[in-house]
Design an enzyme around this catalytic site. Sequence first.
Site, PDB file in Angstrom:
ATOM      1  N   ASN A 115       0.826  -1.223   0.000  1.00 23.67           N
ATOM      2  CA  ASN A 115       0.000   0.000   0.000  1.00 23.67           C
ATOM      3  C   ASN A 115       0.856   1.267   0.000  1.00 23.67           C
ATOM      4  O   ASN A 115       0.595   2.194  -0.767  1.00 23.67           O
ATOM      5  CB  ASN A 115      -0.954   0.000   1.201  1.00 23.67           C
ATOM      6  CG  ASN A 115      -1.951  -1.140   1.121  1.00 23.67           C
ATOM      7  OD1 ASN A 115      -2.038  -1.822   0.095  1.00 23.67           O
ATOM      8  ND2 ASN A 115      -2.686  -1.365   2.191  1.00 23.67           N
ATOM      9  N   HIS A 161     -18.405  35.899 -30.815  1.00 28.75           N
ATOM     10  CA  HIS A 161     -19.448  35.076 -31.466  1.00 28.75           C
ATOM     11  C   HIS A 161     -18.983  34.573 -32.838  1.00 28.75           C
ATOM     12  O   HIS A 161     -19.812  34.286 -33.697  1.00 28.75           O
ATOM     13  CB  HIS A 161     -20.760  35.856 -31.655  1.00 28.75           C
ATOM     14  CG  HIS A 161     -21.179  36.657 -30.467  1.00 28.75           C
ATOM     15  ND1 HIS A 161     -22.092  36.195 -29.547  1.00 28.75           N
ATOM     16  CD2 HIS A 161     -20.790  37.876 -30.018  1.00 28.75           C
ATOM     17  CE1 HIS A 161     -22.253  37.109 -28.603  1.00 28.75           C
ATOM     18  NE2 HIS A 161     -21.462  38.140 -28.856  1.00 28.75           N
ATOM     19  N   SER A 282      -6.356  13.631 -49.170  1.00 27.76           N
ATOM     20  CA  SER A 282      -7.542  12.801 -49.308  1.00 27.76           C
ATOM     21  C   SER A 282      -7.271  11.789 -50.404  1.00 27.76           C
ATOM     22  O   SER A 282      -6.650  12.109 -51.415  1.00 27.76           O
ATOM     23  CB  SER A 282      -8.742  13.665 -49.677  1.00 27.76           C
ATOM     24  OG  SER A 282      -9.722  12.877 -50.315  1.00 27.76           O
ATOM     25  N   LYS A 288      -7.172  18.243 -51.819  1.00 30.90           N
ATOM     26  CA  LYS A 288      -7.346  18.485 -50.396  1.00 30.90           C
ATOM     27  C   LYS A 288      -6.088  18.357 -49.559  1.00 30.90           C
ATOM     28  O   LYS A 288      -5.227  17.523 -49.809  1.00 30.90           O
ATOM     29  CB  LYS A 288      -8.411  17.542 -49.827  1.00 30.90           C
ATOM     30  CG  LYS A 288      -9.797  17.914 -50.325  1.00 30.90           C
ATOM     31  CD  LYS A 288     -10.872  17.487 -49.372  1.00 30.90           C
ATOM     32  CE  LYS A 288     -10.887  18.347 -48.135  1.00 30.90           C
ATOM     33  NZ  LYS A 288     -11.916  17.929 -47.206  1.00 30.90           N
ATOM     34  N   GLU A 295      -7.341  18.163 -35.802  1.00 32.38           N
ATOM     35  CA  GLU A 295      -8.630  17.508 -35.542  1.00 32.38           C
ATOM     36  C   GLU A 295      -8.472  16.382 -34.522  1.00 32.38           C
ATOM     37  O   GLU A 295      -9.284  16.228 -33.612  1.00 32.38           O
ATOM     38  CB  GLU A 295      -9.205  16.933 -36.835  1.00 32.38           C
ATOM     39  CG  GLU A 295      -9.590  17.989 -37.857  1.00 32.38           C
ATOM     40  CD  GLU A 295      -9.896  17.347 -39.192  1.00 32.38           C
ATOM     41  OE1 GLU A 295     -11.051  17.051 -39.447  1.00 32.38           O
ATOM     42  OE2 GLU A 295      -8.954  17.125 -39.987  1.00 32.38           O
ATOM     43  N   TYR A 322      -6.711   2.005   2.365  1.00 25.59           N
ATOM     44  CA  TYR A 322      -6.597   1.472   1.010  1.00 25.59           C
ATOM     45  C   TYR A 322      -7.795   0.595   0.650  1.00 25.59           C
ATOM     46  O   TYR A 322      -8.286  -0.170   1.469  1.00 25.59           O
ATOM     47  CB  TYR A 322      -5.297   0.658   0.881  1.00 25.59           C
ATOM     48  CG  TYR A 322      -5.116   0.039  -0.495  1.00 25.59           C
ATOM     49  CD1 TYR A 322      -4.555   0.762  -1.531  1.00 25.59           C
ATOM     50  CD2 TYR A 322      -5.540  -1.276  -0.745  1.00 25.59           C
ATOM     51  CE1 TYR A 322      -4.405   0.206  -2.791  1.00 25.59           C
ATOM     52  CE2 TYR A 322      -5.392  -1.839  -2.015  1.00 25.59           C
ATOM     53  CZ  TYR A 322      -4.826  -1.095  -3.024  1.00 25.59           C
ATOM     54  OH  TYR A 322      -4.676  -1.641  -4.272  1.00 25.59           O
TER      55      TYR A 322
HETATM   56  N1  ARG Z   1      -1.482  -3.479  -7.317  1.00 25.97           N
HETATM   57  C1  ARG Z   1      -1.979  -2.791  -6.195  1.00 25.97           C
HETATM   58  C2  ARG Z   1      -2.470  -1.401  -6.588  1.00 25.97           C
HETATM   59  O1  ARG Z   1      -2.129  -0.964  -7.620  1.00 25.97           O
HETATM   60  C3  ARG Z   1      -0.912  -2.661  -5.155  1.00 25.97           C
HETATM   61  C4  ARG Z   1      -1.421  -2.516  -3.774  1.00 25.97           C
HETATM   62  C5  ARG Z   1      -2.035  -3.789  -3.325  1.00 25.97           C
HETATM   63  N2  ARG Z   1      -2.388  -3.764  -1.955  1.00 25.97           N
HETATM   64  C6  ARG Z   1      -3.245  -4.605  -1.429  1.00 25.97           C
HETATM   65  N3  ARG Z   1      -3.514  -4.464  -0.180  1.00 25.97           N
HETATM   66  N4  ARG Z   1      -3.780  -5.566  -2.108  1.00 25.97           N
HETATM   67  O2  ARG Z   1      -3.196  -0.769  -5.890  1.00 25.97           O
END
Ligand code: ARG
Length: 463
Positions: A115, A161, A282, A288, A295, A322
């Site tokens: 994490n 405009h 084109s 063209k 674009e 997380y």
């Molecule tokens: N691949 C995971 C992500 O991108 C990494 C973190 C994973 N952590 C977990 N607790 N499963 O978020």
Amino acid sequence: MTGTTSNTMWGGRFAEGPDAIMEAINASIGFDKRLYAQDIQGSLAHAEMLAATGIISDSDSRAIREGLVTVLSELDAGNFTFSTALEDIHMNVEARLKEVVGEPAGRLHTARSRNDQVATDFRLWVRDQADAAIAGLEALQRALLAQAEAGADWVMPGFTHLQTAQPVTWGHHMMAYVEMFGRDVGRFRDARARLNESPLGAAALAGTSFPIDREMTARALGFDAPCANSLDAVSDRDFALEFLAAASITAVHLSRLSEELVIWSSAQFRFVTMSDRFSTGSSIMPQKKNPDAAELLRAKIGRILGAMVALFTVMKGLPLAYSKDMQEDKEQVFDAADTLMLGLAAMEGMISDLSANRDALEAAASAGFSTATDLADWLVRALGLPFREAHHVTGALVKRAEERKVDLPELTLAEMQAVHPGITQEVFDVLGVHNSVSSRTSYGGTAPAQVRAQIARWKERLG
Ligand code: ARG
């Protein structure tokens, strides 16, 4: 084979491996391999800190470092075998490290979690992209400045405009975009400054009981400081949202300029000629020359805006800390960043190559009674008319010119005096597009002298 053996990294409590569909939805290695350099950079800093604080031995740290360098060279050379079963870049790298150096590899993940690892890797990646966006924007600003300098006093119609309003200068129009892209640079700089704190050491969410040194890893990775709250550190993706928001505003600016290029290069306008290098032909209409790059840029902007909306949507319902939802952050940011860099480079190329058709600009500037406001202002200044009355008198003169199919400077003095007897010969000094633009000397106005002052200011700023 999937579905039979449990994951070697976290499968201790699992009897069975994942279903193939589970593996497909869970794996991020297909895209997060782009973070490999940042992942290894983070691991190098972490291993060095673990040794410095006595959490692992110097010899283990050395083995880890040498192993990581080997793994990095394999990745750089493109001969690394990625495994979907190992889910993501973090576990792919660690598993390979184990093959290369054996037992010490298992000590690298002490006092760390994926994490804080992924939060760190991704911040480093986004930081590089913010720097690249700034460089791309400044290159584009330089191209616009060169255009502005070449045509600081070329007259063209200014529009409201998309109707001819008042004459402006080509340089002034180019410098409007220099201002816009300058604000974009500021937004990327702000976002970069705010993101520059290190999540590493927040561990899974609560910090760690090991005596780690977060200042040390923060410094090693070029961060200003460690993030001050471990829950926030692992659950924050503001840096990605801010990057996408800044990218979206830049994208809108690129799209507006693209739109102008498409209009200006049309046979009806002929204001500019796009270079062959940034046009296509084109297959059926030999005459063209199409402004495809402009674009496509105008269209590709949708991907950037879409990425921003997608990530806001991912984040808006997430409780701390997380959640796996956050794995969906990467593809959006990767695609938006790629699109942005390509767009900036394409626009810089188009602007550098662009030739403005001075004569067509000037002819268009005179059409549509574009100096009517100058005439009204003169009636106020020279004859002391209230502006409302001057507006009315000017309207009558425009009507007269329209009937005769001439422009305002081609009316005779007698014709003018028939509408208002106080009008004198001096009125002709303010009619005509060159007189008009030269008179607009207020700060930020379109007079060539003002435009040149702004060009000089920006040249100094961009170095
Ligand atoms: N691949 C995971 C992500 O991108 C990494 C973190 C994973 N952590 C977990 N607790 N499963 O978020």
